[in-house]
Design a protein around this motif. Structure first.
Motif, PDB file in Angstrom:
ATOM      1  N   ILE A 313       9.336 -15.085  13.298  1.00 48.73           N
ATOM      2  CA  ILE A 313       8.640 -13.967  12.681  1.00 48.73           C
ATOM      3  C   ILE A 313       7.698 -14.417  11.571  1.00 48.73           C
ATOM      4  O   ILE A 313       8.074 -15.157  10.675  1.00 48.73           O
ATOM      5  CB  ILE A 313       9.668 -12.931  12.168  1.00 48.73           C
ATOM      6  N   ASP A 314       6.504 -13.975  11.703  1.00 47.54           N
ATOM      7  CA  ASP A 314       5.510 -14.295  10.695  1.00 47.54           C
ATOM      8  C   ASP A 314       5.699 -13.323   9.525  1.00 47.54           C
ATOM      9  O   ASP A 314       5.563 -12.114   9.679  1.00 47.54           O
ATOM     10  CB  ASP A 314       4.113 -14.134  11.317  1.00 47.54           C
ATOM     11  N   GLU A 315       6.039 -13.897   8.378  1.00 50.38           N
ATOM     12  CA  GLU A 315       6.397 -13.040   7.258  1.00 50.38           C
ATOM     13  C   GLU A 315       5.255 -12.136   6.826  1.00 50.38           C
ATOM     14  O   GLU A 315       5.462 -11.007   6.407  1.00 50.38           O
ATOM     15  CB  GLU A 315       6.793 -13.912   6.071  1.00 50.38           C
ATOM     16  N   ARG A 316       4.035 -12.677   6.934  1.00 46.71           N
ATOM     17  CA  ARG A 316       2.904 -11.864   6.475  1.00 46.71           C
ATOM     18  C   ARG A 316       2.727 -10.633   7.348  1.00 46.71           C
ATOM     19  O   ARG A 316       2.492  -9.537   6.871  1.00 46.71           O
ATOM     20  CB  ARG A 316       1.632 -12.700   6.453  1.00 46.71           C
ATOM     21  N   ASP A 317       2.894 -10.855   8.660  1.00 39.21           N
ATOM     22  CA  ASP A 317       2.818  -9.727   9.587  1.00 39.21           C
ATOM     23  C   ASP A 317       3.854  -8.680   9.222  1.00 39.21           C
ATOM     24  O   ASP A 317       3.576  -7.481   9.203  1.00 39.21           O
ATOM     25  CB  ASP A 317       3.105 -10.193  11.023  1.00 39.21           C
ATOM     26  N   ALA A 318       5.072  -9.159   8.946  1.00 38.76           N
ATOM     27  CA  ALA A 318       6.160  -8.235   8.642  1.00 38.76           C
ATOM     28  C   ALA A 318       5.845  -7.444   7.374  1.00 38.76           C
ATOM     29  O   ALA A 318       6.097  -6.253   7.287  1.00 38.76           O
ATOM     30  CB  ALA A 318       7.468  -8.996   8.494  1.00 38.76           C
ATOM     31  N   GLU A 319       5.257  -8.156   6.411  1.00 40.71           N
ATOM     32  CA  GLU A 319       4.927  -7.476   5.154  1.00 40.71           C
ATOM     33  C   GLU A 319       3.814  -6.440   5.337  1.00 40.71           C
ATOM     34  O   GLU A 319       3.898  -5.330   4.813  1.00 40.71           O
ATOM     35  CB  GLU A 319       4.509  -8.497   4.097  1.00 40.71           C
ATOM     36  N   ASP A 320       2.811  -6.812   6.120  1.00 40.55           N
ATOM     37  CA  ASP A 320       1.711  -5.874   6.392  1.00 40.55           C
ATOM     38  C   ASP A 320       2.251  -4.612   7.031  1.00 40.55           C
ATOM     39  O   ASP A 320       1.870  -3.496   6.677  1.00 40.55           O
ATOM     40  CB  ASP A 320       0.698  -6.496   7.370  1.00 40.55           C
ATOM     41  N   MET A 321       3.156  -4.845   7.986  1.00 39.35           N
ATOM     42  CA  MET A 321       3.706  -3.727   8.709  1.00 39.35           C
ATOM     43  C   MET A 321       4.498  -2.819   7.772  1.00 39.35           C
ATOM     44  O   MET A 321       4.431  -1.600   7.847  1.00 39.35           O
ATOM     45  CB  MET A 321       4.633  -4.282   9.774  1.00 39.35           C
ATOM     46  N   MET A 322       5.217  -3.463   6.888  1.00 39.59           N
ATOM     47  CA  MET A 322       6.023  -2.748   5.911  1.00 39.59           C
ATOM     48  C   MET A 322       5.129  -1.855   5.039  1.00 39.59           C
ATOM     49  O   MET A 322       5.421  -0.690   4.808  1.00 39.59           O
ATOM     50  CB  MET A 322       6.688  -3.826   5.057  1.00 39.59           C
ATOM     51  N   LYS A 323       4.000  -2.450   4.596  1.00 35.82           N
ATOM     52  CA  LYS A 323       3.076  -1.695   3.737  1.00 35.82           C
ATOM     53  C   LYS A 323       2.553  -0.480   4.476  1.00 35.82           C
ATOM     54  O   LYS A 323       2.502   0.618   3.948  1.00 35.82           O
ATOM     55  CB  LYS A 323       1.908  -2.591   3.312  1.00 35.82           C
ATOM     56  N   ASN A 324       2.175  -0.704   5.732  1.00 36.69           N
ATOM     57  CA  ASN A 324       1.668   0.399   6.553  1.00 36.69           C
ATOM     58  C   ASN A 324       2.691   1.518   6.654  1.00 36.69           C
ATOM     59  O   ASN A 324       2.376   2.684   6.489  1.00 36.69           O
ATOM     60  CB  ASN A 324       1.390  -0.108   7.973  1.00 36.69           C
ATOM     61  N   LEU A 325       3.912   1.104   6.911  1.00 36.75           N
ATOM     62  CA  LEU A 325       4.948   2.108   7.118  1.00 36.75           C
ATOM     63  C   LEU A 325       5.264   2.892   5.861  1.00 36.75           C
ATOM     64  O   LEU A 325       5.572   4.069   5.909  1.00 36.75           O
ATOM     65  CB  LEU A 325       6.213   1.444   7.637  1.00 36.75           C
ATOM     66  N   GLU A 326       5.177   2.182   4.742  1.00 36.38           N
ATOM     67  CA  GLU A 326       5.432   2.895   3.492  1.00 36.38           C
ATOM     68  C   GLU A 326       4.400   3.985   3.276  1.00 36.38           C
ATOM     69  O   GLU A 326       4.653   4.992   2.641  1.00 36.38           O
ATOM     70  CB  GLU A 326       5.454   1.908   2.321  1.00 36.38           C
ATOM     71  N   LYS A 327       3.219   3.729   3.844  1.00 37.95           N
ATOM     72  CA  LYS A 327       2.170   4.744   3.742  1.00 37.95           C
ATOM     73  C   LYS A 327       2.328   5.790   4.850  1.00 37.95           C
ATOM     74  O   LYS A 327       1.478   6.642   5.041  1.00 37.95           O
ATOM     75  CB  LYS A 327       0.795   4.079   3.881  1.00 37.95           C
ATOM     76  N   GLY A 328       3.389   5.623   5.628  1.00 36.36           N
ATOM     77  CA  GLY A 328       3.630   6.577   6.713  1.00 36.36           C
ATOM     78  C   GLY A 328       2.753   6.307   7.918  1.00 36.36           C
ATOM     79  O   GLY A 328       2.476   7.175   8.723  1.00 36.36           O
ATOM     80  N   LYS A 329       2.281   5.036   8.041  1.00 35.40           N
ATOM     81  CA  LYS A 329       1.388   4.706   9.142  1.00 35.40           C
ATOM     82  C   LYS A 329       2.073   3.770  10.125  1.00 35.40           C
ATOM     83  O   LYS A 329       2.789   2.859   9.722  1.00 35.40           O
ATOM     84  CB  LYS A 329       0.157   3.982   8.570  1.00 35.40           C
ATOM     85  N   PHE A 330       1.890   4.000  11.389  1.00 37.22           N
ATOM     86  CA  PHE A 330       2.373   3.064  12.400  1.00 37.22           C
ATOM     87  C   PHE A 330       1.289   2.960  13.451  1.00 37.22           C
ATOM     88  O   PHE A 330       1.007   3.914  14.162  1.00 37.22           O
ATOM     89  CB  PHE A 330       3.687   3.570  13.007  1.00 37.22           C
ATOM     90  N   THR A 331       0.631   1.794  13.494  1.00 34.13           N
ATOM     91  CA  THR A 331      -0.515   1.678  14.401  1.00 34.13           C
ATOM     92  C   THR A 331      -0.146   0.904  15.662  1.00 34.13           C
ATOM     93  O   THR A 331       0.908   0.259  15.722  1.00 34.13           O
ATOM     94  CB  THR A 331      -1.678   0.919  13.719  1.00 34.13           C
ATOM     95  N   VAL A 332      -1.041   0.962  16.635  1.00 30.38           N
ATOM     96  CA  VAL A 332      -0.837   0.206  17.868  1.00 30.38           C
ATOM     97  C   VAL A 332      -0.773  -1.291  17.551  1.00 30.38           C
ATOM     98  O   VAL A 332      -0.012  -2.041  18.151  1.00 30.38           O
ATOM     99  CB  VAL A 332      -1.963   0.513  18.883  1.00 30.38           C
ATOM    100  N   ASP A 333      -1.534  -1.716  16.554  1.00 30.49           N
ATOM    101  CA  ASP A 333      -1.484  -3.119  16.131  1.00 30.49           C
ATOM    102  C   ASP A 333      -0.089  -3.498  15.641  1.00 30.49           C
ATOM    103  O   ASP A 333       0.423  -4.564  15.953  1.00 30.49           O
ATOM    104  CB  ASP A 333      -2.488  -3.367  14.990  1.00 30.49           C
ATOM    105  N   ASP A 334       0.498  -2.592  14.846  1.00 28.11           N
ATOM    106  CA  ASP A 334       1.850  -2.852  14.353  1.00 28.11           C
ATOM    107  C   ASP A 334       2.822  -3.010  15.522  1.00 28.11           C
ATOM    108  O   ASP A 334       3.679  -3.888  15.540  1.00 28.11           O
ATOM    109  CB  ASP A 334       2.352  -1.688  13.473  1.00 28.11           C
ATOM    110  N   PHE A 335       2.642  -2.121  16.495  1.00 30.70           N
ATOM    111  CA  PHE A 335       3.518  -2.146  17.657  1.00 30.70           C
ATOM    112  C   PHE A 335       3.375  -3.464  18.413  1.00 30.70           C
ATOM    113  O   PHE A 335       4.337  -4.091  18.825  1.00 30.70           O
ATOM    114  CB  PHE A 335       3.191  -0.961  18.555  1.00 30.70           C
TER     115      PHE A 335
END
Ligand SMILES: Nc1nc2c(ncn2[C@@H]2O[C@H](COP(=O)(O)OP(=O)(O)OP(=O)(O)O)[C@@H](O)[C@H]2O)c(=O)[nH]1
Ligand SMILES: [Mg+2]
Length: 479
Positions: A313-335
């Motif tokens: 797992i790439d930590e940066r990816d995980a962190e980006d995803m986390m930030k997105n989710l905190e904003k209530g966002k879940f994108t196709v990229d995240d998926f």
């Protein structure tokens, strides 16, 4: 890995369900079934005999512990004994010494020597920070040299340009000189395989080994785990002639029955050091007897899973995803990133088997390949989407769907289906974030930590305390 054995063991343990305590009479049937299971798995009969004796003795000598039922007690004893016949602790190649470490890779034809040589070089370079040289010494089949060089190039690994017109021992000697001049730490020598253990093969390997004697070489024999007791016999004759320092079991991803893994150490005294679990260069694991015992008994292997996750797992990816989710966002990229993380971990079934209790469930569900096929289809669909669409899928209307279907070689119905599913996922993710903010996920019975078995890399509850190894993802079985 060892599915059959796991299933048979699970049946055997059922004999003890509802029993008050362990007694000679009530473990008799369980022991019989364990014995049959091991023999069917092609475990050496002497090993089976000793194993059963040891389990029986321990089980009868065990004190009744309140709160622990006989079934659990018995499983624990079988688990410990399994680990003990396989060697108890992991042993890797010994790198803690002065000078260059030569590693001679030997074994019969097609067992996976060259593949393992490549994998080991990558492991030692990445995990141990060693400067590694790969050396082909198969003078019988010139194509073997090309095979190793191709692998080396694919990993950006150094190789030695062996002169195949000379004797393997001379090649090994010049490779060692070259390694010394160029300050290599480890030299991996990939030798030729033969159909049977023959005098010529043994003589040649012995000569190579003797010529390296002053460096105290590691001699690893690669054996196909599928060959069961045959692998044990081959290991025995190799050990008698060239003094093995370790065995590598290859093709553990196929439906090996377990005989080799469970017998080799006990019969030859040589430790199994690594297991090879696929054709890709990353498919190498250290052999941990205790963890493998846990996997056989369907107790899962969460430790290995977490280690795999930390690698994959790439930590940066995980962190980006986390930030997105905190904003209530879940994108196709995240998926897509989540799917990539899953893919790096291995096949779905191999991951699930590492979670306690999931092995049994998997056996009931049966084939997971339709789900894996669907993931593949989702991937090609996503790959046909533009960056903008992946960030905001809501802009994808009829005409864009047509384009995506055309680009990905799928049908419009399949693309539509993907978006319907994605919408559902988005909803679930949103719901999950709400629940987490409101005090955590409801625990699932039997899951460690009471967490939900989320997708690896699924961002979850924010950690209050920093993690030991830096990862910030959570919420899944890694928390
Ligand atoms: N599934 C699976 N395939 C493997 C594994 N290791 C090797 N293979 C495959 O087995 C075949 C033989 O592997 P090699 O590494 O060439 O075997 P070798 O012992 O070097 O063969 P020779 O040099 O001809 O004796 C190849 O097709 C490999 O891709 C493994 O762990 N899992
Ligand atoms: Mg080879």
């Amino acid at each position: 890995m060892f599915d059959n054995l796991s299933e048979k063991f699970a049946d055997a343990f059922k004999n003890l369900q509802g029993k008050g305590k362990i007694s000679e009479s009530n473990i008799e049937d369980a022991l019989k079934q364990v014995r049959t299971a091991l023999l069917e798995a092609d475990v050496n009969f002497k090993v089976v005999k000793q194993f059963i004796g040891a389990v029986k003795e321990k089980a009868l000598g065990e004190k009744v512990i309140s709160g622990v039922n006989p079934e659990e007690q018995f499983i624990k004893i079988v688990n410990d004994e399994l680990a003990s016949i396989m060697g108890s602790a992991n042993e890797e190649v010994n790198l803690e010494r002065e000078g260059i470490v030569p590693i001679l890779v030997v074994g019969l034809n097609g067992q996976g020597k060259t593949t393992f040589s490549g994998k080991l070089s990558l492991h030692l370079k990445k995990k141990k920070n060693k400067k590694v040289l790969l050396v082909p010494v198969d003078t019988f089949r010139p194509a073997a040299k090309d095979q190793l060089i191709t692998l080396a190039k694919s990993m950006d690994m150094d190789w030695f340009d062996s002169d195949l017109s000379t004797h393997p021992k001379l090649i090994a000697e010049s490779a060692m000189n070259f390694a010394k001049e160029n300050k290599y730490d480890v030299v991996i020598i990939d030798t030729a395989g033969r159909l049977h253990v023959d005098v010529e093969l043994m003589g040649q390997i012995k000569e190579v080994r003797d010529s390296l004697a002053k460096f105290d070489p590691e001699v690893l024999m690669v054996a196909d785990a599928m060959t069961g007791q045959e692998a044990v016999n081959v290991a025995k004759s190799f050990h008698e002639t060239v003094n093995l320092t370790g065995v590598v079991l290859s093709k553990m991803d196929s439906d090996a029955r377990g005989g080799a893994a469970l017998s080799i150490r006990h019969v030859t005294g040589v430790p199994i050091k690594y297991i090879s679990t696929g054709e890709k260069m990353k498919d190498l694991e250290l052999f941990h007897p205790d963890r493998l015992a846990g996997r056989i008994l369907d107790m899962g292997d969460v430790v290995s899973l977490v280690e795999k996750a930390q690698d994959a797992i790439d930590e940066r990816d995980a962190e980006d995803m986390m930030k997105n989710l905190e904003k209530g966002k879940f994108t196709v990229d995240d998926f897509m990133k989540q799917m990539d993380m899953m893919k790096n971990l291995g096949s779905m079934s191999s991951i699930l088997k590492m979670i306690p209790g999931m092995g049994g469930m998997l056996r009931q569900v049966g084939d997971l390949s339709p789900a894996e096929d669907e993931m593949k289809r989702m991937r090609v669909i996503i790959n046909s989407m533009t960056k903008k669409e992946r960030q905001d899928y809501k802009i994808v209307k009829e005409s864009r769907m047509k384009r995506i279907a055309g680009g990905s070689g799928t049908t419009e119905a399949q693309v539509k289906d993907f978006f319907a599913k994605f919408r559902q996922m988005e909803k679930m993710m949103g719901g999950m974030m709400q629940m987490m903010k409101g005090g955590g996920m409801p625990g699932m019975p039997g899951m460690p930590g009471g967490g939900m078995p989320g997708l690896p890399g699924m961002p979850g509850q924010k950690q209050k305390k920093p993690r030991k190894k830096g990862g910030k993802w959570g919420g899944g079985f890694f928390s």
